[in-house]
Design an enzyme around this catalytic site. Structure first.
Site, PDB file in Angstrom:
ATOM      1  N   GLN A 169       7.158 -13.647  -4.795  1.00  0.00           N
ATOM      2  CA  GLN A 169       7.798 -13.151  -3.572  1.00  0.00           C
ATOM      3  C   GLN A 169       7.346 -14.010  -2.393  1.00  0.00           C
ATOM      4  OE1 GLN A 169       6.849  -9.452  -1.236  1.00  0.00           O
ATOM      5  NE2 GLN A 169       8.749  -8.735  -2.170  1.00  0.00           N
ATOM      6  N   TYR A 219       9.211  -7.932   8.108  1.00  0.00           N
ATOM      7  CA  TYR A 219       8.743  -9.312   8.178  1.00  0.00           C
ATOM      8  C   TYR A 219       9.837 -10.222   8.739  1.00  0.00           C
ATOM      9  CZ  TYR A 219       4.862  -7.255   5.736  1.00  0.00           C
ATOM     10  OH  TYR A 219       3.798  -6.447   5.414  1.00  0.00           O
ATOM     11  N   THR A 248       0.899  -5.842  -1.612  1.00  0.00           N
ATOM     12  CA  THR A 248      -0.217  -6.582  -1.041  1.00  0.00           C
ATOM     13  C   THR A 248      -1.532  -6.014  -1.563  1.00  0.00           C
ATOM     14  OG1 THR A 248       1.041  -7.070   0.953  1.00  0.00           O
ATOM     15  CG2 THR A 248      -1.348  -7.247   1.111  1.00  0.00           C
ATOM     16  N   HIS A 278      11.369 -12.250   0.640  1.00  0.00           N
ATOM     17  CA  HIS A 278      10.984 -10.954   1.200  1.00  0.00           C
ATOM     18  C   HIS A 278      11.674 -10.810   2.548  1.00  0.00           C
ATOM     19  CE1 HIS A 278       9.030  -7.345   2.022  1.00  0.00           C
ATOM     20  NE2 HIS A 278       7.760  -7.658   1.886  1.00  0.00           N
ATOM     21  N   ALA A 312      12.472  -7.720   3.761  1.00  0.00           N
ATOM     22  CA  ALA A 312      12.342  -6.284   4.009  1.00  0.00           C
ATOM     23  C   ALA A 312      11.075  -5.997   4.813  1.00  0.00           C
ATOM     24  CB  ALA A 312      12.309  -5.537   2.669  1.00  0.00           C
TER      25      ALA A 312
END
Length: 360
Positions: free
Chosen positions: A97, A178, A24, A173, A175
């Site tokens: 992603q 989230y 991010t 995503h 992992a």
């Protein structure tokens, strides 16, 4: 060295076995549009075998942190087309992603609406970064079955949008705490319906999203990121080894391209009941798809991991922030720049596109 060998991921040729991990960076406008800075950022790093983008929101509903990109409007797609075209011009491969933050959001950045989650359980032990500074997590709104089904469809549409925007593939995503991760963990999911209450039911959401992605864009263009023992985001599972063994066995029944497996971080200690097993060796040997090992690798440890023959690729995170030409630096044994942590998650060009290339 294996790191510099050419290889394939599905039917896509990769120039080396080095992957830039998703990170991010918080540099879009308020509408989730990436700009010229982002084009430059990814183009600078196109010498990687593959680039994984920062997490991209699949819908407005998926919003967690401010100034993060989306892929659900035509304007967002058009903005990403400039990125993918520039990366491809440099001979790079770039995968989007796909991100839904679930309970890891806050109403101040969601037009006053509470985030959605499997159960009305807030994240404990940490705060959320919002446009108004750090705030305690709120009690999220429990998703209805209808909302779950709609979200699965949102993933599929986002995948189609990503391919239309020129991406070479998509990665779920699942992992780092989230939404898909939340369905897997009892600390976030205490449902007693088809999507919670047992390991198979907790895994159902992830498996249905993967089936949707494969159906939407084809098996060769789909991957997933998992973090079995990483507790970030208050992800505590009753039996993580059993949960992820079941999940991987079910994923093995699907036809798709890759699994990125993230090792736990020493910054987030494991509960006493967690096994001390090495994730790459314990779970990696079970995985049928191409395996990308992630988190905390340097040149030597990455090469050693590849030599074991379990992982096919290695993804690097913060090293890529400060070293846009990381493969060249590794190959020449050049010194590495250190990232400025103050500019990692937001700002302008400083700490984003101004890191120097090696000029040895």
């Amino acid at each position: 060295m294996k790191l510099f060998e050419k290889t394939y991921l599905g039917n896509v040729s990769l120039k080396n076995r080095m992957v830039m991990a998703a990170m991010t960076r918080g540099r879009t406008d308020i509408n989730g549009l990436v700009g010229n800075m982002t084009v430059e950022y990814y183009t600078q790093r196109a010498s990687a075998g593959m680039l994984l983008t920062e997490s991209i929101r699949i819908s407005e509903e998926a919003t967690g942190s401010p100034l993060t990109p989306g892929i659900f409007t035509n304007q967002q797609m058009d903005a990403w087309k400039k990125v993918t075209a520039s990366v491809h011009d440099k001979g790079g491969v770039i995968v989007a992603q796909l991100w839904h933050t679930g309970r890891m959001g806050h109403s101040v950045d969601r037009n006053g609406r509470l985030p959605f989650a499997p159960s009305p359980l807030p994240v404990r032990g940490m705060q959320h970064f919002t446009s108004q500074g750090k705030k305690d997590y709120e009690i999220p709104q429990e998703m209805t079955i209808q909302e779950i089904k709609r979200t699965i469809k949102d993933y599929g549409q986002a995948a189609k949008n990503a391919i239309a925007a020129g991406f070479d593939g998509v990665q779920l995503h699942a992992a780092n705490g989230y939404l898909p991760n939340q369905f897997l963990a009892e600390s976030a999911n205490q449902r007693k319906d088809d999507y919670g209450g047992s390991i198979p039911k907790n895994a159902r959401f992830v498996l249905e999203v993967m089936q949707e992605l494969i159906s939407a864009v084809g098996s060769e263009k789909v991957g997933i990121k998992l973090s079995p023992f990483h507790t970030y985001g208050d992800m505590i599972l009753d039996d993580p080894a059993a949960t992820y063994t079941y999940l991987i066995e079910e994923l093995n029944k699907l036809d798709f391209a890759h699994v990125e497996l993230m090792r736990r971080s020493s910054s987030f200690p494991s509960p006493e009941h967690y096994t001390a097993e090495n994730e790459i060796e314990f779970f990696g040997r079970m995985i049928r798809q191409t395996l990308i090992a992630n988190s905390g690798y340097d040149k030597a440890s990455a090469e050693a991991e590849l030599e074991k023959g379990i992982a096919n690729l290695i993804s690097f995170g913060t090293l890529y922030i400060a070293n846009p030409d990381l493969p060249e630096r590794f190959e020449k044994n050049a010194g590495l720049s250190k990232p400025d942590r103050a500019t990692m998650f937001g700002g302008g060009k400083q700490g984003y596109t101004d890191y120097p290339l090696w000029n040895g």
